[in-house]
Every structure is written in C-alpha cells, then in structure tokens.
Design a protein around this motif. Structure first.
Motif, short mmCIF file in Angstrom:
data_model
loop_
_atom_site.label_atom_id
_atom_site.label_comp_id
_atom_site.label_asym_id
_atom_site.label_seq_id
_atom_site.Cartn_x
_atom_site.Cartn_y
_atom_site.Cartn_z
N THR A 82 42.62 79.98 60.23
CA THR A 82 43.90 79.31 60.49
C THR A 82 44.42 79.87 61.81
O THR A 82 43.68 80.46 62.58
N ASN A 118 46.22 72.10 56.73
CA ASN A 118 45.70 70.74 56.66
C ASN A 118 44.81 70.60 55.43
O ASN A 118 44.52 71.58 54.73
N SER A 119 44.39 69.39 55.14
CA SER A 119 43.64 69.13 53.91
C SER A 119 42.32 69.88 53.87
O SER A 119 41.89 70.35 52.80
N GLN A 152 51.62 73.45 48.78
CA GLN A 152 50.28 72.98 49.11
C GLN A 152 49.21 73.68 48.28
O GLN A 152 48.23 73.06 47.85
#
Length: 214
Positions: A82, A118-119, A152
């Motif tokens: 990340t 993000n996914s 998330q």
C-alpha cells in the motif's frame, strides 16, 4: 494469544505456544520508550525511523519487510503493498500491510497506511479478525478515513494506533486523539493494559479495544 501495545505502531503479539511477533519498533526520537527485546519475528511496514528500529531486538529473529507470502515459526504472513499517502507514495513512499495468522486468528497490521484500500488490496489482505489501525492523521489515515478502512476490512476487533497520547509530549500535538476515531466509529469501546484472547472467545471482545501505554 496476547497483544501488548508499546506506543505508535509497535505491538508485541505472543502466540499460545510462545512465539513472539514484534511490529514496527521505533527509535527513541519519540516520547515512548521501547525496552530491548527477544522475539522471533519482526515486521516493519516501511523504512522510517519510528517504524524500523530492528536493533532493539537482541535475539536472532526473522525480519519481514516486504510484500509477499511467508511462513515462519508456524505463522502465516501476508504482506500487501500500500502507500504512506494518498498519492501512490509520491510524498511519503510505500507501506506494507501485514496479515498474520496466529492461533487461527487473523491479525492485520496496517503500518502507516495513508489511503483507503482498493478492491485488489482488500482481496489480497483477506479475512481480518483483529485490525491494528492508524487513526491519528497527518502522515496516516485520519479518524474519518480510518473508519472507512475499518468498514472495508470488517474486523471483529479494532485496535487503534498512531495517535496522540500524553507520552508523546509536544510531538503528539501533530496527531489527532483516539477520541475522534471512537466518536466517528459509533462502536463499543473497551480498555485494557494487555489483550488476551483466543478463537473461542474473540467475539466477546468485539468493537474497539484501546490498549494503554505503560
């Protein structure tokens, strides 16, 4: 397992069999004090001095400092790349999130995460039971964004880190207080000196756990 917080992003996680994992050890530039330690695994999320002081460890150990899949001392570790900021690392560089599987519990340490996931990152991280999450802003997620990352990953327990405490003194004023995250989360909060739990009773600790700094 036992989880103890040493301030900033540094935790000691001890498995039922006695294997010790240390995350993001810091140098004495902070108001916190980190004793010399003997551990089995050290993870560093990025190469900043308040997260990479592996010299504090006086035993032989495995150092995990990059993305990938690892198996050390029976502990499965997933490192997911990340960033330390919202601009793909252009300001503060890369950051690695680690998901440790210890005693059949998934503990995710976010390091100095600076953005929403993000996914693809969410899928790579996988299931999270306990989330160690920066909430203090400035160089990491602020309280509002931290709540979004919490949603998330949907953990059972969230342990906030990297926020203002009295131990930091004047330096701490650059960070937000943990209260902002707690208020934004609207979750139940419990406070402990050290957290001790297992797979059978983890749901009884659900919500936010604030660990005290000695």
């Amino acid at each position: 397992m036992k989880i103890k917080w040493f301030g900033q992003s540094c935790f000691m996680i001890t498995s039922q069999s006695g294997i010790k994992v240390l995350t993001d050890p810091y140098k004495k530039m902070l108001g916190y004090k980190l004793p010399e330690m003997e551990v089995d695994i050290v993870s560093t999320s990025h190469n900043h001095s308040d997260h990479n002081n592996i010299n504090i460890v006086k035993s032989s150990f495995i150092h995990i400092n990059e993305p990938g899949n690892f198996l050390e001392h029976g502990i499965e570790i997933k490192g997911v790349q990340t960033f330390h900021d919202k601009t793909s690392g252009s300001k503060r560089g890369k950051n690695t999130i680690y998901n440790f599987k210890i005693d059949d519990i998934n503990i995710c340490h976010c390091g100095d995460l600076g953005h929403l996931l993000n996914s693809e990152q969410i899928e790579k991280i996988g299931n999270v039971d306990i989330l160690l999450l920066p909430v203090g802003g400035l160089a990491t997620l602020n309280a509002v964004d931290a709540v979004q990352v919490m949603k998330q990953l949907n953990p059972t327990i969230v342990i906030p880190m990297h926020y203002r405490t009295k131990a930091l003194g004047i330096v701490g004023y650059v960070f937000g207080k943990v209260d902002k995250f707690i208020s934004a989360s609207e979750l139940q909060v419990k406070e402990y000196e050290e957290l001790e739990l297992n797979k059978a009773n983890i749901k009884g600790y659900s919500g936010i756990i604030v660990l005290k700094y000695d």
